[in-house]
Design a protein around this motif. Structure first.
Motif, PDB file in Angstrom:
ATOM      1  N   ILE A 275      72.884  90.589  28.149  1.00 54.96           N
ATOM      2  CA  ILE A 275      72.034  90.156  29.259  1.00 54.96           C
ATOM      3  C   ILE A 275      71.452  91.409  29.905  1.00 54.96           C
ATOM      4  O   ILE A 275      72.183  92.317  30.293  1.00 54.96           O
ATOM      5  CB  ILE A 275      72.833  89.316  30.268  1.00 54.96           C
ATOM      6  CG1 ILE A 275      73.305  88.023  29.604  1.00 54.96           C
ATOM      7  CG2 ILE A 275      71.991  89.022  31.507  1.00 54.96           C
ATOM      8  CD1 ILE A 275      74.220  87.174  30.460  1.00 54.96           C
ATOM      9  N   GLU A 276      70.143  91.426  30.008  1.00 56.04           N
ATOM     10  CA  GLU A 276      69.439  92.598  30.522  1.00 56.04           C
ATOM     11  C   GLU A 276      69.126  92.513  32.011  1.00 56.04           C
ATOM     12  O   GLU A 276      68.943  93.534  32.664  1.00 56.04           O
ATOM     13  CB  GLU A 276      68.131  92.803  29.747  1.00 56.04           C
ATOM     14  CG  GLU A 276      68.319  93.013  28.254  1.00 56.04           C
ATOM     15  CD  GLU A 276      68.934  94.352  27.903  1.00 56.04           C
ATOM     16  OE1 GLU A 276      68.800  95.295  28.702  1.00 56.04           O
ATOM     17  OE2 GLU A 276      69.558  94.437  26.835  1.00 56.04           O
ATOM     18  N   ARG A 277      69.028  91.282  32.533  1.00 58.95           N
ATOM     19  CA  ARG A 277      68.645  91.095  33.943  1.00 58.95           C
ATOM     20  C   ARG A 277      69.575  90.063  34.575  1.00 58.95           C
ATOM     21  O   ARG A 277      69.943  89.081  33.942  1.00 58.95           O
ATOM     22  CB  ARG A 277      67.212  90.552  34.047  1.00 58.95           C
ATOM     23  CG  ARG A 277      66.165  91.376  33.371  1.00 58.95           C
ATOM     24  CD  ARG A 277      64.778  90.710  33.298  1.00 58.95           C
ATOM     25  NE  ARG A 277      64.768  89.277  33.429  1.00 58.95           N
ATOM     26  CZ  ARG A 277      64.045  88.594  34.343  1.00 58.95           C
ATOM     27  NH1 ARG A 277      63.274  89.221  35.171  1.00 58.95           N
ATOM     28  NH2 ARG A 277      64.089  87.283  34.379  1.00 58.95           N
ATOM     29  N   PHE A 278      69.931  90.292  35.851  1.00 62.45           N
ATOM     30  CA  PHE A 278      70.815  89.326  36.515  1.00 62.45           C
ATOM     31  C   PHE A 278      70.165  87.951  36.609  1.00 62.45           C
ATOM     32  O   PHE A 278      70.847  86.932  36.614  1.00 62.45           O
ATOM     33  CB  PHE A 278      71.276  89.826  37.890  1.00 62.45           C
ATOM     34  CG  PHE A 278      70.202  89.906  38.941  1.00 62.45           C
ATOM     35  CD1 PHE A 278      69.794  88.783  39.638  1.00 62.45           C
ATOM     36  CD2 PHE A 278      69.623  91.123  39.258  1.00 62.45           C
ATOM     37  CE1 PHE A 278      68.808  88.862  40.620  1.00 62.45           C
ATOM     38  CE2 PHE A 278      68.639  91.217  40.238  1.00 62.45           C
ATOM     39  CZ  PHE A 278      68.241  90.071  40.917  1.00 62.45           C
ATOM     40  N   GLU A 279      68.833  87.910  36.637  1.00 61.46           N
ATOM     41  CA  GLU A 279      68.121  86.633  36.730  1.00 61.46           C
ATOM     42  C   GLU A 279      68.375  85.727  35.524  1.00 61.46           C
ATOM     43  O   GLU A 279      68.174  84.520  35.597  1.00 61.46           O
ATOM     44  CB  GLU A 279      66.615  86.856  36.881  1.00 61.46           C
ATOM     45  CG  GLU A 279      66.202  87.528  38.166  1.00 61.46           C
ATOM     46  CD  GLU A 279      66.059  89.038  38.041  1.00 61.46           C
ATOM     47  OE1 GLU A 279      66.762  89.669  37.211  1.00 61.46           O
ATOM     48  OE2 GLU A 279      65.238  89.606  38.785  1.00 61.46           O
ATOM     49  N   ASP A 280      68.827  86.317  34.420  1.00 61.68           N
ATOM     50  CA  ASP A 280      69.107  85.545  33.214  1.00 61.68           C
ATOM     51  C   ASP A 280      70.524  84.962  33.196  1.00 61.68           C
ATOM     52  O   ASP A 280      70.857  84.190  32.301  1.00 61.68           O
ATOM     53  CB  ASP A 280      68.904  86.418  31.970  1.00 61.68           C
ATOM     54  CG  ASP A 280      67.462  86.867  31.828  1.00 61.68           C
ATOM     55  OD1 ASP A 280      66.550  86.125  32.256  1.00 61.68           O
ATOM     56  OD2 ASP A 280      67.239  87.977  31.296  1.00 61.68           O
TER      57      ASP A 280
ATOM     58  N   TRP B 173      74.185  83.404  38.425  1.00 64.52           N
ATOM     59  CA  TRP B 173      73.232  83.786  39.465  1.00 64.52           C
ATOM     60  C   TRP B 173      72.245  82.649  39.720  1.00 64.52           C
ATOM     61  O   TRP B 173      71.904  82.365  40.869  1.00 64.52           O
ATOM     62  CB  TRP B 173      72.469  85.060  39.081  1.00 64.52           C
ATOM     63  CG  TRP B 173      71.447  85.406  40.123  1.00 64.52           C
ATOM     64  CD1 TRP B 173      71.671  86.091  41.282  1.00 64.52           C
ATOM     65  CD2 TRP B 173      70.075  85.019  40.132  1.00 64.52           C
ATOM     66  NE1 TRP B 173      70.508  86.159  42.011  1.00 64.52           N
ATOM     67  CE2 TRP B 173      69.509  85.510  41.326  1.00 64.52           C
ATOM     68  CE3 TRP B 173      69.269  84.306  39.255  1.00 64.52           C
ATOM     69  CZ2 TRP B 173      68.175  85.310  41.655  1.00 64.52           C
ATOM     70  CZ3 TRP B 173      67.944  84.112  39.576  1.00 64.52           C
ATOM     71  CH2 TRP B 173      67.393  84.618  40.770  1.00 64.52           C
TER      72      TRP B 173
ATOM     73  N   ALA C  37      74.073  89.621  41.907  1.00 64.28           N
ATOM     74  CA  ALA C  37      72.966  90.518  41.577  1.00 64.28           C
ATOM     75  C   ALA C  37      73.345  91.983  41.807  1.00 64.28           C
ATOM     76  O   ALA C  37      73.110  92.840  40.943  1.00 64.28           O
ATOM     77  CB  ALA C  37      71.734  90.157  42.412  1.00 64.28           C
TER      78      ALA C  37
ATOM     79  N   GLU D   8      73.782  95.066  38.897  1.00 63.29           N
ATOM     80  CA  GLU D   8      72.911  96.243  38.910  1.00 63.29           C
ATOM     81  C   GLU D   8      73.678  97.564  38.897  1.00 63.29           C
ATOM     82  O   GLU D   8      73.099  98.597  38.575  1.00 63.29           O
ATOM     83  CB  GLU D   8      71.964  96.191  40.114  1.00 63.29           C
ATOM     84  CG  GLU D   8      70.927  95.083  40.011  1.00 63.29           C
ATOM     85  CD  GLU D   8      69.976  95.245  38.825  1.00 63.29           C
ATOM     86  OE1 GLU D   8      69.656  96.385  38.422  1.00 63.29           O
ATOM     87  OE2 GLU D   8      69.560  94.208  38.289  1.00 63.29           O
TER      88      GLU D   8
ATOM     89  N   ASN E  98      75.776  98.234  36.742  1.00 63.67           N
ATOM     90  CA  ASN E  98      75.773  98.495  35.303  1.00 63.67           C
ATOM     91  C   ASN E  98      77.108  99.030  34.775  1.00 63.67           C
ATOM     92  O   ASN E  98      77.135  99.861  33.869  1.00 63.67           O
ATOM     93  CB  ASN E  98      74.621  99.437  34.929  1.00 63.67           C
ATOM     94  CG  ASN E  98      74.152  99.208  33.515  1.00 63.67           C
ATOM     95  OD1 ASN E  98      74.308  98.126  32.981  1.00 63.67           O
ATOM     96  ND2 ASN E  98      73.579 100.239  32.909  1.00 63.67           N
TER      97      ASN E  98
END
Length: 104
Positions: A4-9, A13, A54, A58, A60
Protein backbone atom coordinates in the motif's frame (compact mmCIF):
# COMPACT_ATOMS: atom_id res chain seq x y z
CA UNK A 1 0.52 -9.08 -1.65
CA UNK A 2 0.77 -5.56 -3.05
CA UNK A 3 2.33 -2.82 -0.98
CA UNK A 4 0.00 0.00 0.00
CA UNK A 5 1.51 3.27 -1.14
CA UNK A 6 -1.01 5.76 0.28
CA UNK A 7 -3.04 5.78 3.49
CA UNK A 8 -6.10 6.66 1.39
CA UNK A 9 -5.97 3.14 -0.06
CA UNK A 10 -6.29 1.49 3.35
CA UNK A 11 -9.73 0.15 4.19
CA UNK A 12 -9.32 1.05 7.87
CA UNK A 13 -8.71 4.69 6.96
CA UNK A 14 -11.68 4.72 4.54
CA UNK A 15 -14.01 3.44 7.27
CA UNK A 16 -12.65 5.87 9.85
CA UNK A 17 -13.00 8.74 7.38
CA UNK A 18 -16.63 7.80 6.68
CA UNK A 19 -17.34 7.73 10.41
CA UNK A 20 -15.93 11.27 10.68
CA UNK A 21 -18.03 12.46 7.73
CA UNK A 22 -21.17 11.01 9.33
CA UNK A 23 -20.23 12.56 12.68
CA UNK A 24 -20.09 15.97 11.00
CA UNK A 25 -23.49 15.36 9.39
CA UNK A 26 -25.09 14.22 12.66
CA UNK A 27 -23.61 17.11 14.62
CA UNK A 28 -24.95 19.69 12.15
CA UNK A 29 -28.53 19.06 13.29
CA UNK A 30 -30.25 19.54 16.62
CA UNK A 31 -29.86 18.72 19.43
CA UNK A 32 -26.08 18.34 19.01
CA UNK A 33 -25.73 21.37 16.74
CA UNK A 34 -26.35 23.95 19.47
CA UNK A 35 -24.31 22.19 22.18
CA UNK A 36 -21.01 23.66 21.09
CA UNK A 37 -18.78 21.83 23.57
CA UNK A 38 -20.33 18.46 22.79
CA UNK A 39 -20.29 19.16 19.06
CA UNK A 40 -16.57 19.98 19.19
CA UNK A 41 -15.66 16.93 21.29
CA UNK A 42 -17.80 14.63 19.15
CA UNK A 43 -16.18 15.83 15.95
CA UNK A 44 -12.66 15.71 17.36
CA UNK A 45 -13.09 12.15 18.60
CA UNK A 46 -14.43 11.07 15.21
CA UNK A 47 -11.66 12.80 13.28
CA UNK A 48 -8.96 11.45 15.58
CA UNK A 49 -9.46 7.89 14.35
CA UNK A 50 -8.66 8.62 10.70
CA UNK A 51 -6.05 11.23 11.69
CA UNK A 52 -4.07 8.66 13.67
CA UNK A 53 -4.21 6.04 10.92
CA UNK A 54 -2.99 8.59 8.36
CA UNK A 55 -0.29 10.05 10.60
CA UNK A 56 1.09 6.66 11.61
CA UNK A 57 1.19 5.48 8.01
CA UNK A 58 3.16 8.54 6.94
CA UNK A 59 5.99 7.81 9.39
CA UNK A 60 6.79 4.92 7.05
CA UNK A 61 7.94 2.46 9.71
CA UNK A 62 6.05 -0.33 11.42
CA UNK A 63 6.69 0.54 15.10
CA UNK A 64 5.34 4.07 14.66
CA UNK A 65 2.43 2.85 12.56
CA UNK A 66 1.46 0.29 15.21
CA UNK A 67 1.69 2.97 17.92
CA UNK A 68 -0.66 5.26 15.97
CA UNK A 69 -3.07 2.38 15.32
CA UNK A 70 -3.22 1.95 19.11
CA UNK A 71 -4.02 5.67 19.42
CA UNK A 72 -6.75 5.24 16.78
CA UNK A 73 -8.20 2.37 18.79
CA UNK A 74 -8.24 4.59 21.88
CA UNK A 75 -10.05 7.29 19.91
CA UNK A 76 -12.55 4.66 18.80
CA UNK A 77 -13.32 3.88 22.44
CA UNK A 78 -13.75 7.57 23.23
CA UNK A 79 -16.09 7.97 20.27
CA UNK A 80 -18.13 4.87 21.17
CA UNK A 81 -18.51 6.20 24.69
CA UNK A 82 -19.89 9.47 23.34
CA UNK A 83 -22.39 7.83 21.00
CA UNK A 84 -23.64 5.52 23.76
CA UNK A 85 -24.21 8.50 26.05
CA UNK A 86 -25.87 10.53 23.29
CA UNK A 87 -28.21 7.65 22.48
CA UNK A 88 -29.16 7.10 26.12
CA UNK A 89 -29.66 10.85 26.59
CA UNK A 90 -32.04 10.77 23.59
CA UNK A 91 -29.82 13.14 21.61
CA UNK A 92 -29.05 10.73 18.76
CA UNK A 93 -31.39 9.01 16.34
CA UNK A 94 -31.48 5.22 16.36
CA UNK A 95 -30.36 4.98 12.71
CA UNK A 96 -27.31 7.15 13.39
CA UNK A 97 -26.46 5.21 16.54
CA UNK A 98 -26.77 1.92 14.64
CA UNK A 99 -24.50 3.18 11.84
CA UNK A 100 -21.79 4.24 14.27
CA UNK A 101 -21.98 1.06 16.37
CA UNK A 102 -21.70 -1.12 13.25
CA UNK A 103 -18.60 0.72 12.11
CA UNK A 104 -16.64 1.79 15.19
Amino acid sequence: MAKIERFEDMEIWQIAKQIAVEAYRVSDVEPIRSDFGLKDQFRRAAMSMSDNVAEGFEYNNNPDFVRFLIYAKGSSGEFRNKIIILKEALKMKEKDYSFFMRNV
